[in-house]
Design an enzyme around this catalytic site. Sequence first.
Site, PDB file in Angstrom:
ATOM      1  N   CYS A   2     -14.841   0.863  31.831  1.00 46.86           N
ATOM      2  CA  CYS A   2     -15.709   0.185  30.885  1.00 46.86           C
ATOM      3  C   CYS A   2     -14.906  -0.876  30.140  1.00 46.86           C
ATOM      4  O   CYS A   2     -13.782  -0.647  29.728  1.00 46.86           O
ATOM      5  CB  CYS A   2     -16.357   1.115  29.861  1.00 46.86           C
ATOM      6  SG  CYS A   2     -17.473   2.304  30.582  1.00 46.86           S
ATOM      7  N   ARG A  27     -12.979  -3.333  35.157  1.00 47.97           N
ATOM      8  CA  ARG A  27     -12.966  -2.015  34.516  1.00 47.97           C
ATOM      9  C   ARG A  27     -14.224  -1.208  34.827  1.00 47.97           C
ATOM     10  O   ARG A  27     -14.297  -0.016  34.494  1.00 47.97           O
ATOM     11  CB  ARG A  27     -12.843  -2.171  33.004  1.00 47.97           C
ATOM     12  CG  ARG A  27     -11.593  -2.884  32.577  1.00 47.97           C
ATOM     13  CD  ARG A  27     -11.568  -3.059  31.082  1.00 47.97           C
ATOM     14  NE  ARG A  27     -11.222  -1.820  30.415  1.00 47.97           N
ATOM     15  CZ  ARG A  27     -10.008  -1.480  30.038  1.00 47.97           C
ATOM     16  NH1 ARG A  27      -9.016  -2.294  30.264  1.00 47.97           N
ATOM     17  NH2 ARG A  27      -9.768  -0.338  29.445  1.00 47.97           N
ATOM     18  N   TRP A  74     -18.688   1.567  33.571  1.00 45.37           N
ATOM     19  CA  TRP A  74     -18.386   2.478  34.672  1.00 45.37           C
ATOM     20  C   TRP A  74     -18.939   3.821  34.234  1.00 45.37           C
ATOM     21  O   TRP A  74     -18.433   4.439  33.299  1.00 45.37           O
ATOM     22  CB  TRP A  74     -16.875   2.563  34.905  1.00 45.37           C
ATOM     23  CG  TRP A  74     -16.510   3.339  36.128  1.00 45.37           C
ATOM     24  CD1 TRP A  74     -16.407   2.867  37.398  1.00 45.37           C
ATOM     25  CD2 TRP A  74     -16.180   4.731  36.198  1.00 45.37           C
ATOM     26  NE1 TRP A  74     -16.049   3.880  38.262  1.00 45.37           N
ATOM     27  CE2 TRP A  74     -15.905   5.029  37.548  1.00 45.37           C
ATOM     28  CE3 TRP A  74     -16.095   5.752  35.259  1.00 45.37           C
ATOM     29  CZ2 TRP A  74     -15.542   6.297  37.979  1.00 45.37           C
ATOM     30  CZ3 TRP A  74     -15.743   7.024  35.686  1.00 45.37           C
ATOM     31  CH2 TRP A  74     -15.463   7.283  37.036  1.00 45.37           C
ATOM     32  N   ASN A  98     -15.994   2.621  25.292  1.00 41.19           N
ATOM     33  CA  ASN A  98     -15.205   2.952  26.481  1.00 41.19           C
ATOM     34  C   ASN A  98     -14.569   4.298  26.206  1.00 41.19           C
ATOM     35  O   ASN A  98     -13.847   4.449  25.227  1.00 41.19           O
ATOM     36  CB  ASN A  98     -14.141   1.868  26.700  1.00 41.19           C
ATOM     37  CG  ASN A  98     -13.098   2.279  27.726  1.00 41.19           C
ATOM     38  OD1 ASN A  98     -13.375   3.087  28.606  1.00 41.19           O
ATOM     39  ND2 ASN A  98     -11.913   1.726  27.607  1.00 41.19           N
ATOM     40  N   GLY A  99     -14.822   5.286  27.071  1.00 40.25           N
ATOM     41  CA  GLY A  99     -14.231   6.610  26.870  1.00 40.25           C
ATOM     42  C   GLY A  99     -15.285   7.689  27.015  1.00 40.25           C
ATOM     43  O   GLY A  99     -16.339   7.466  27.615  1.00 40.25           O
ATOM     44  N   GLU A 478      -0.596   5.759  51.369  1.00 33.79           N
ATOM     45  CA  GLU A 478      -1.048   4.568  50.639  1.00 33.79           C
ATOM     46  C   GLU A 478      -1.930   3.691  51.543  1.00 33.79           C
ATOM     47  O   GLU A 478      -2.962   3.172  51.110  1.00 33.79           O
ATOM     48  CB  GLU A 478       0.178   3.794  50.120  1.00 33.79           C
ATOM     49  CG  GLU A 478      -0.071   2.392  49.606  1.00 33.79           C
ATOM     50  CD  GLU A 478      -1.004   2.302  48.393  1.00 33.79           C
ATOM     51  OE1 GLU A 478      -1.425   3.339  47.865  1.00 33.79           O
ATOM     52  OE2 GLU A 478      -1.337   1.164  48.011  1.00 33.79           O
ATOM     53  N   LYS A 482      -5.822   2.733  50.780  1.00 31.46           N
ATOM     54  CA  LYS A 482      -6.336   1.355  50.752  1.00 31.46           C
ATOM     55  C   LYS A 482      -7.546   1.242  51.672  1.00 31.46           C
ATOM     56  O   LYS A 482      -8.551   0.639  51.321  1.00 31.46           O
ATOM     57  CB  LYS A 482      -5.272   0.341  51.207  1.00 31.46           C
ATOM     58  CG  LYS A 482      -4.131   0.097  50.254  1.00 31.46           C
ATOM     59  CD  LYS A 482      -4.467  -0.805  49.093  1.00 31.46           C
ATOM     60  CE  LYS A 482      -4.741  -0.027  47.852  1.00 31.46           C
ATOM     61  NZ  LYS A 482      -3.632   0.418  47.069  1.00 31.46           N
ATOM     62  N   GLU A 485     -10.667   3.150  50.181  1.00 32.08           N
ATOM     63  CA  GLU A 485     -11.299   2.596  48.977  1.00 32.08           C
ATOM     64  C   GLU A 485     -11.952   1.240  49.235  1.00 32.08           C
ATOM     65  O   GLU A 485     -12.929   0.890  48.600  1.00 32.08           O
ATOM     66  CB  GLU A 485     -10.338   2.546  47.791  1.00 32.08           C
ATOM     67  CG  GLU A 485      -9.213   1.574  47.888  1.00 32.08           C
ATOM     68  CD  GLU A 485      -8.294   1.609  46.663  1.00 32.08           C
ATOM     69  OE1 GLU A 485      -8.766   1.863  45.555  1.00 32.08           O
ATOM     70  OE2 GLU A 485      -7.084   1.367  46.846  1.00 32.08           O
ATOM     71  N   HIS A 501       0.594  20.702  63.258  1.00 30.53           N
ATOM     72  CA  HIS A 501       0.223  21.875  62.458  1.00 30.53           C
ATOM     73  C   HIS A 501      -1.244  21.817  62.042  1.00 30.53           C
ATOM     74  O   HIS A 501      -1.639  22.471  61.073  1.00 30.53           O
ATOM     75  CB  HIS A 501       1.139  21.981  61.236  1.00 30.53           C
ATOM     76  CG  HIS A 501       2.572  22.148  61.616  1.00 30.53           C
ATOM     77  ND1 HIS A 501       3.081  23.318  62.129  1.00 30.53           N
ATOM     78  CD2 HIS A 501       3.596  21.259  61.617  1.00 30.53           C
ATOM     79  CE1 HIS A 501       4.360  23.153  62.404  1.00 30.53           C
ATOM     80  NE2 HIS A 501       4.702  21.905  62.113  1.00 30.53           N
ATOM     81  N   LYS A 600     -10.809  -0.223  37.727  1.00 30.05           N
ATOM     82  CA  LYS A 600      -9.359  -0.404  37.831  1.00 30.05           C
ATOM     83  C   LYS A 600      -8.583   0.425  36.824  1.00 30.05           C
ATOM     84  O   LYS A 600      -7.597   1.049  37.149  1.00 30.05           O
ATOM     85  CB  LYS A 600      -9.007  -1.880  37.662  1.00 30.05           C
ATOM     86  CG  LYS A 600      -7.536  -2.118  37.875  1.00 30.05           C
ATOM     87  CD  LYS A 600      -7.262  -3.432  38.520  1.00 30.05           C
ATOM     88  CE  LYS A 600      -5.808  -3.556  38.925  1.00 30.05           C
ATOM     89  NZ  LYS A 600      -5.512  -2.836  40.159  1.00 30.05           N
TER      90      LYS A 600
END
Length: 605
Positions: A2, A27, A74, A98-99, A478, A482, A485, A501, A600
Amino acid sequence: MCGIVGILGRHQVAPIILDALRRLEYRGYDSAGIATVNEGRLDRRRALGKLVNLSDHLVHEPLPGKAGIGHTRWATHGAPTVVNAHPHRAGRVAVVHNGIIENFRALRAELAAAGLAHESDTDTETVAVLTRHHLDQGLGPAEAAFATLARLEGAFALAFLFDGEDDLMVGARQGSPLAVGHGTGEMYLGSDALALAPLTDRITYLEEGDRVVITRDGALITDAQGRRANRPVTTVRLDQATVDKAGHRHFMAKEIAEQPAVLGAALGFHCSPDKTALALPEDLDFTNTDRLTLVACGTGHYAAQVAKYWFESLAGLPCETDIASEYRYRHPVVGAANMAVFISQSGETADTLAALRHVRARIGCSVGVVNVPSSSIARESDVALPVLAGPEISVASTKAFTAQLLVLLLMALKAGQDRGHLDGAQVAAHLRALQTLPGLMRAALDREPAIADLAQGLAGVNHALFLGRGPMFPLAAEAALKLKELSYIHAEGYASGELKHGPIALIDETMPVVVLAPRDGLFAKTVSNMQEVLARQGRVVLISDRAGLAEAGPVPDSLVMPEVPDLLAPFVYAVPAQLLAYHAALARGTDVDQPRNLAKSVTVE
Ligand code: F6R
């Protein structure tokens, strides 16, 4: 998570707020809204989805006024809908947040009992309704906001705007970042300095628990105890050029391309002028450190996992890595001889910040490895090391990852020297090798057309596997992160040796298995694992250098990488990992810079 902006201005603020929200859209981008006060009258516009929808809405229904607050969301509590979009309004007050307000259910029940209803499912509306309640009881606007703040539990950055008040805004910070911007006859609030970049470079960062009352003449800040607080005004250097796409189609493309320059500049900053010695802060001292813990989330955690190999091999220092959301709730055994490093691009990730606070008082030294130098993690760590990647706007982290790797590698060299594992000449030799890094990154970037071709083959699949050994194992993870997402393809990163395994059962002729294998000391082992995949008709894509590809023999697909010293391979192989995901996303037509469901800066738990 947010984005918030507030302006007490001299001009019509809605277009300026919209512009600031564009810089905060990284955000969150589920919905957005703006409220203004015009000739004393509070009004608002909200729209579902990206900012462009709010912008269209404002064309049809303009929102006049020189005082306003805005929000890009968000969703945490309540689905992304117009009713749940901020600003939330109750009577004479509008609020952006925001929060997470953790006690909102109890407060909501209390307000319902007093006959005050809610229309949304959000925790934020409770802040507005409670403030309305206080206003109705006769408190002035700022007092009503303060009375509300005193009842809130959880994490928040909040901005309040009031009907009848053209020259007043109240802000509060507890657990989520908020900055005050100082203009000429104008004042601002923003989730970060980036939001306010074209408006002002004079910023005051609020501390935990701070409340601020803003008029066009200035800001009155009080601390958590209600005492007047003098917070410094700092000048931040962020010009517009650093936050545009510089001719690239996406921020992600720009940020990937910036890596040679970023790494070159960061090396210059953290090394002596003649580049033969480290120039890290004095108080970063590993002499008496007997154990190191690296804590982060997501991509930062994979950087930590790569660095673990370096701290062990270059410094003989016992090193563990942890996911911040786990670490913060464990009972880590820490003491004066331990160091913990908190790695975060934003420096505001709620879990990483909480992990730092969890051990800060008990640990010998806490280090923040951050990209945003003014962030909470930077300010609250004993030692702050900037990674100097510059603003990273694309939600998927790229240049911040390799910049984190660089700082962690330099730290490992310092640890080696402090602990007597490396002498000055050995460190100088490593630094000489590091000077070749920008050129090697450029050479890797030159492979983009070939990587784009390989990505076409990935774009049509539902699943993919990435394999690596040693530092290439976290890099495989990583690469998988990428890909998932950005293109929503399910991908996993595995240690090559783990294949038999379990995951080998997944191998068939449809699922790509991307093997990251520079011709290092572990190459032969990785190739054996790759042969196990080939023997089962697996669709191997081998990423290696010329010698490695020749030694490995025929594979269905391959990418020729430049030859790299072992220590530099994780940086250079990050480039195909990033570009594969980027081009797969382009081919699938997904939103590269703002993938679905993500934000982000994850400032909620
Ligand atoms: C992935 C990504 C995230 C972040 C994570 C931590 O591309 O960007 O996994 O790495 O959310 O964020 P910071 O580094 O800001 O703490």
